[in-house]
Design a protein around this motif. Structure first.
Motif, PDB file in Angstrom:
ATOM      1  N   LYS A  21      36.419  35.245  37.417  1.00 11.01           N
ATOM      2  CA  LYS A  21      36.156  35.314  38.848  1.00 11.01           C
ATOM      3  C   LYS A  21      37.359  34.892  39.684  1.00 11.01           C
ATOM      4  O   LYS A  21      37.533  35.362  40.810  1.00 11.01           O
ATOM      5  N   GLU A  24      39.606  37.293  41.657  1.00 16.46           N
ATOM      6  CA  GLU A  24      39.174  37.885  42.917  1.00 16.46           C
ATOM      7  C   GLU A  24      39.692  37.088  44.118  1.00 16.46           C
ATOM      8  O   GLU A  24      39.493  37.483  45.270  1.00 16.46           O
ATOM      9  N   ASP A  25      40.367  35.976  43.856  1.00 15.02           N
ATOM     10  CA  ASP A  25      40.910  35.132  44.921  1.00 15.02           C
ATOM     11  C   ASP A  25      42.048  35.860  45.650  1.00 15.02           C
ATOM     12  O   ASP A  25      42.894  36.485  45.003  1.00 15.02           O
ATOM     13  N   GLU A  37      37.197  47.194  35.672  1.00 16.83           N
ATOM     14  CA  GLU A  37      35.999  46.520  35.170  1.00 16.83           C
ATOM     15  C   GLU A  37      34.996  47.511  34.583  1.00 16.83           C
ATOM     16  O   GLU A  37      34.375  47.242  33.546  1.00 16.83           O
ATOM     17  N   LYS A  77      33.564  37.057  34.839  1.00 15.30           N
ATOM     18  CA  LYS A  77      32.903  37.902  35.825  1.00 15.30           C
ATOM     19  C   LYS A  77      31.529  38.332  35.315  1.00 15.30           C
ATOM     20  O   LYS A  77      31.320  38.567  34.125  1.00 15.30           O
TER      21      LYS A  77
END
Length: 198
Positions: A21, A24-25, A37, A77
């Motif tokens: 995750k 995604e920053d 993905e 994710k």
């Protein structure tokens, strides 16, 4: 398409690297390949359906990083977890450097104990942990397949201050791995539904 020299072996291992995750920053900037993905999930499902082994890798970074251990960004994710459903990976490796071969438990030892000689690498980032793992896998004598559309990377600033786009970095990685014979660069579609070599 895969040729006779690059058919999948019955126990070819899928290594899914750092689909976390924290990537995604906004810290990372602009990425390429929005389909990454989706293609990673397709490979996981194909491997599960065929009964081939899957290794899941997570990067446990230093405090302050978007991937810092025990932070929300360290988590895998949801799309990856959902692809596994009720099953688990055959091996879960954690690392704090680029190569999955320097993680814990020992990836090379696990593969060799099971007679696995062929690896398929997917995940994040194309030109960082994926490429480093592919290069080391090639050096260790593994037959490495590199589905370039089942991964992504980000724009980067070079030493001259110029931005190199994610697409340019991906193209350079593909050329470098191919030209240096570290890996065979393929597409996800080349690997889905391929019969095991005899």
């Amino acid at each position: 398409m895969l040729d006779d020299m690059t058919e999948l072996t019955e126990n070819a291992a899928l290594i899914v690297i750092d689909v976390q995750k924290g990537f995604e920053d906004p810290y990372w900037g602009r990425r390429d390949n929005p389909a990454a993905e989706e293609n990673i999930v397709a490979l996981i499902r194909a491997w599960r359906s065929a009964g081939r082994p899957i290794v899941l890798v997570r990067h446990d970074s230093r405090p302050g990083s978007p991937l810092a251990a025990e932070s929300p960004g360290n988590e895998l994710k949801d799309v990856v977890l959902e692809a596994f459903g009720e099953t688990r990976p055959d091996l879960f490796v954690t690392k704090n450097v680029n190569s999955a071969f320097y993680g814990k438990p020992d990836l090379d030892g696990w593969l060799r104990e099971r007679g696995i000689g062929q690896l398929v690498i997917a995940g994040i980032q194309t030109n960082m942990c994926n490429e480093t793992t592919a290069r080391m896998g090639g050096n260790l004598g593994y037959d490495v397949l590199y589905p370039i559309d089942a991964m992504h990377t980000f724009d980067a600033v070079g030493p001259d201050g110029e931005t190199v786009t994610a697409e340019e970095l991906t193209r350079a990685t593909a050329a470098s791995l191919h030209h240096g014979r570290f890996a065979r660069v393929v597409r996800t579609a080349d690997l889905i539904g391929v019969s095991a070599s005899v």
